[in-house]
Design a protein around this motif. Structure first.
Motif, short mmCIF file in Angstrom:
data_model
loop_
_atom_site.label_atom_id
_atom_site.label_comp_id
_atom_site.label_asym_id
_atom_site.label_seq_id
_atom_site.Cartn_x
_atom_site.Cartn_y
_atom_site.Cartn_z
N HIS A 85 39.09 75.55 100.67
CA HIS A 85 39.96 74.02 99.78
C HIS A 85 40.21 72.89 100.23
O HIS A 85 40.32 71.99 100.08
N SER A 95 46.58 73.78 94.01
CA SER A 95 47.17 74.86 92.33
C SER A 95 46.46 75.45 91.89
O SER A 95 46.72 76.72 91.22
N ALA A 96 44.97 75.15 91.72
CA ALA A 96 43.95 75.95 90.70
C ALA A 96 43.81 77.11 91.43
O ALA A 96 43.51 78.84 91.40
N ALA A 97 43.77 77.33 92.52
CA ALA A 97 42.97 77.80 93.88
C ALA A 97 44.41 78.99 93.98
O ALA A 97 44.31 80.32 93.94
N ARG A 98 45.55 78.48 93.80
CA ARG A 98 46.83 79.66 94.31
C ARG A 98 47.02 80.04 92.68
O ARG A 98 47.48 81.71 92.72
N PHE A 152 45.01 74.51 83.44
CA PHE A 152 45.94 73.65 83.38
C PHE A 152 45.77 72.09 82.79
O PHE A 152 44.59 72.48 81.59
N ARG A 170 47.10 68.64 99.32
CA ARG A 170 47.66 69.69 99.23
C ARG A 170 47.58 69.57 97.66
O ARG A 170 49.10 70.11 97.10
N LEU A 176 54.48 79.41 91.25
CA LEU A 176 54.31 78.98 91.61
C LEU A 176 54.46 77.63 92.27
O LEU A 176 54.23 76.23 92.86
N TYR A 216 32.78 71.98 95.72
CA TYR A 216 31.77 72.21 95.22
C TYR A 216 30.95 73.43 94.03
O TYR A 216 31.86 71.96 93.40
N ARG A 226 46.97 67.82 95.23
CA ARG A 226 45.67 68.38 94.26
C ARG A 226 46.41 69.07 93.04
O ARG A 226 46.13 70.06 94.03
N GLU A 227 45.21 68.86 92.01
CA GLU A 227 45.29 70.21 90.86
C GLU A 227 44.40 71.29 91.62
O GLU A 227 44.92 72.43 91.03
N PHE A 228 43.14 70.90 92.22
CA PHE A 228 42.22 72.40 92.41
C PHE A 228 43.09 73.00 92.91
O PHE A 228 42.79 73.92 93.62
N THR A 251 40.45 67.23 87.40
CA THR A 251 41.11 67.32 88.59
C THR A 251 41.33 68.57 88.82
O THR A 251 41.41 68.69 89.96
N SER A 252 40.98 69.74 88.26
CA SER A 252 41.29 71.09 88.50
C SER A 252 39.86 71.68 89.45
O SER A 252 40.92 72.81 90.20
N LEU A 253 38.39 71.16 89.34
CA LEU A 253 37.88 72.00 89.97
C LEU A 253 37.93 70.87 91.33
O LEU A 253 38.56 69.96 91.62
N ASN A 254 37.49 71.89 92.59
CA ASN A 254 37.18 70.96 93.68
C ASN A 254 35.59 70.20 93.75
O ASN A 254 35.03 70.86 93.08
#
Lengths: 332, 336
Positions: free
Chosen positions: A238, A222-225, B95, A216, B56, B106, A218-220, B100-103
């Motif tokens: 995610h 935060s990116a999803a949020r 960001f 939780r 956020l 997927y 991890r940046e992805f 690290t911002s991509l999952n």
């Protein structure tokens, strides 16, 4: 393979990037990578083969029944009312394989206590073991996922409550409780499954919680949020996919554990009732009076199947763990 | 009224050691088609202000007050559902670290399409994919159709940042917040990403808030600039005013520490000392302990933002305007 017309690096036209060659490395998803590695793992492949055979063996139970002409749960040994009945050895009463089907012919022998045909009992016992192993594991993993995701993602009070619950379950005397349940309720397949699930979910739940705690942040996530995804969506799409690997590995190991535990309970006499075939009880029937010294096959057949089954699921679990390890060497 | 107006934003975190006042009384505004740069060193509250605006931050630790008017809605008063609906659709953020911002599990196509599907449940998979492909084309990703099927680890940092930008822009947001989007990239890629943001700003007419500590980037890209120090705005104004006639000693320090102005000088200039702890900030001006022009008054009175030469140019400093202007004259325009 088209070459760029000009190689001038500056200025770079941002909106019309140059096409650079073809991409030779094929795109591989996590499952394709896993399969690629698993294919090289001989032990895991052998386990898969054994597990497929075992499921076929269990599925074929009615065929064995009609082939040997020995219905399960009926005493097939002549004079079985006699308490001093002796067990029948492998191929006992048979003059050859052609004799199979005769009442007196037992390919793998027969038990002295119940007079049951070993082959038929083993095959129905496989059904029991696999059913209990798979169903209790499915429930365990489902509960653990829900608890782990909730505790790990929400944190705070919810996490506190769930974590303490895990501690309590972990501290509970598992075997004593199982014995108590079987004496209070008339035990059947579902009580055994319930006991196993109720006392094993905490372990994978802890694993999942720890995993979610790190995921939780991890940046992805935060990116999803940032993109406006709701909490259920984040958990489902995610975070959960990152737990699939751990879930598959744990499930494989857990099936072995559940099968062994059912056998242990039935061996002790607190497991399944007498009309449900069980490898554990078959082993226990060889114990009174040191019978196994004269008729070791009574113990060897169910015992070997039990060990091989547990071994196969454990080795598959290890193989999956290696195959899913992102740091694993592809060319091992 | 501007698209985004931030008035007197305060954000604090409760920690075991006490209350950390990360952002204190920050105000600024951005309008359609404008780029606002926010500069300041690490820990000065740039990112925290943006995360507060987007709500956020974890509510358990952070408390926010002030007024954030976005297109007529006070974001700090909006319900969680309203915020969820605004995020990604009206306000999007990029960001710092595209790695690290991509999952990782997927494919790129799925992730870009999801950004659209979150806000439009009626969008079919095929349509979402089509939009994702168009978006990848718009941000300049070569052979976008093939890239839709790639996983993040197969792309370079610059490509991933483009994908992040595609995700942020797929719903045509009115406001794009870019939190140091080029820090993790190498210089040539940086230039491409900046060019991309500039193009998108002109094409889409979105407002952009650009957080950075790279003054060169600010000079090149921004219309207005906010200089932050230790959770406060110390100087604010049009980018020409701030670079040609900087008014605050901290801004002088920042501009003075840029390399390249005088190649013959042996060492780079740096501002002595380090920012104060935000757990127990000093009274008076927060820059006082590092300021070479410090006066007694600075240690007791907190300076308010006052007008400075230029249009909408403000500074928070006790120095007499003449002294400030004299010092400012030594800056013949920064790198602008």
């Amino acid at each position: 393979m088209s070459m760029p017309p000009a190689m001038s690096p500056i200025p770079v036209d941002v909106l019309a990037p140059r096409e650079v060659g073809g991409h030779s490395a094929p795109t591989r998803g996590p499952w394709a990578l896993m399969w690629r590695r698993l294919r090289r793992d001989k032990a895991a492949l052998a386990s898969v083969a054994f597990i497929i055979l075992l499921f076929s063996f269990a599925a074929a139970a009615p065929l064995f029944e009609s082939w040997t002409n020995h219905p399960q749960n009926t005493s097939n040994v002549a004079g079985s009312d006699d308490v001093t009945l002796l067990p029948v050895g492998p191929l006992g009463g048979c003059d050859g394989v052609t004799d199979v089907g005769k009442d007196t012919c037992f390919i793998l022998g027969a038990s002295n206590v119940s007079g049951h045909d070993m082959l038929v009992q083993l095959s129905y016992g496989a059904r029991t073991s696999l059913f209990i192993g798979v169903v209790s594991t499915a429930i365990t993993v489902a509960v653990a996922l829900v608890m782990g995701l909730l505790a790990g993602y929400s944190g705070g009070f919810t996490d506190g409550v769930i974590s303490r619950l895990m501690d309590v379950v972990a501290a509970f005397p598992f075997l004593l409780f199982a014995i108590a349940v079987s004496t209070v309720f008339r035990s059947n397949v579902w009580t055994v499954i319930f006991v196993i699930a109720a006392f094993s979910w905490f372990y994978p739940a802890r694993l999942f919680r720890a995993e979610v705690l790190s995921l939780r942040e991890r940046e992805f996530v935060s990116a999803a949020r940032m993109l406006g995804a709701s909490t259920p969506r984040i958990l489902r799409k995610h975070i959960f996919p990152h737990l699939v690997g751990a879930t598959v590995v744990y499930a494989s190991l857990s099936i072995a554990g559940a099968i062994l535990f059912e056998a242990a309970l039935s061996y002790l006499g607190f497991g399944l009732p007498a009309d449900i075939p069980s490898w554990g009880r078959m082993i226990s029937q060889a114990v009174p009076g040191g019978l196994y010294r004269n008729a070791p096959y009574l113990m060897i057949f169910p015992g070997t199947l039990l060990v091989l089954t547990a071994l196969a699921f454990n080795m598959l679990g290890d193989g999956l763990r290696d195959a899913l390890d992102p740091k694993g060497n592809v060319d091992r | 009224m501007a698209l985004l107006e931030v008035h007197d934003l305060h954000t604090s975190f409760s920690t075991d050691d006490g209350l950390v006042r990360a952002v204190e009384g920050v105000s600024f505004s951005v309008d359609h088609g404008r780029v606002l740069g926010i500069v300041g060193e690490s820990g000065c509250g740039k990112s925290v202000s943006m995360l507060s605006i987007m709500r956020l931050l974890s509510m358990r630790q952070a408390s926010t007050s002030g007024r954030v008017m976005f297109d007529g809605v006070d974001l700090l008063e909006a319900s969680a559902a309203e915020m969820q609906n605004l995020r990604g659709r009206e306000i999007a953020m990029i960001f710092q670290d595209p790695m690290t911002s991509l999952n990782p599990v997927y494919r790129i196509g799925w992730q870009v399409a999801e950004a659209a599907r979150i806000h439009d449940a009626t969008l079919s998979k095929a349509e979402a994919n089509k939009r994702a492909e168009a978006m990848l084309t718009a941000v300049g990703i070569p052979s976008p159709r093939e890239r839709l099927a790639s996983y993040p680890h197969e792309l370079s940092g610059g490509m991933r940042q483009r994908v992040m930008i595609a995700m942020a822009l797929i719903n045509n947001p009115k406001l794009l917040i870019a939190d140091e989007p080029t820090t993790a990239l190498d210089v040539t890629t940086q230039a491409q990403i900046l060019e991309l943001i500039r193009t998108l700003r002109t094409d889409l007419g979105s407002a952009v808030v650009f957080i950075t500590h790279d003054l060169g980037v600010v000079a090149e890209l921004c219309d207005e600039v906010v200089v932050m120090y230790a959770g406060k705005v110390v100087e604010r104004g049009g980018v020409r005013d701030v670079f040609h006639a900087p008014q605050h000693p901290y801004t002088w320090g920042l501009l003075g520490s840029l390399p390249g102005r005088n190649l013959r000088s042996k060492r780079l200039f740096s501002i002595a000392g380090s920012p104060p702890s935000l757990l127990d900030p000093p009274t008076g001006c927060r820059f006082a302990m590092r300021c070479i022009h410090v006066m007694d008054r600075c240690r007791n009175d907190e300076p308010a933002l006052v007008s400075a030469p230029g249009d909408e140019h403000f500074v928070a400093c006790h120095l007499a305007p003449e002294i400030r202007n004299d010092a400012a004259n030594q800056f013949p325009g920064g790198t602008a």
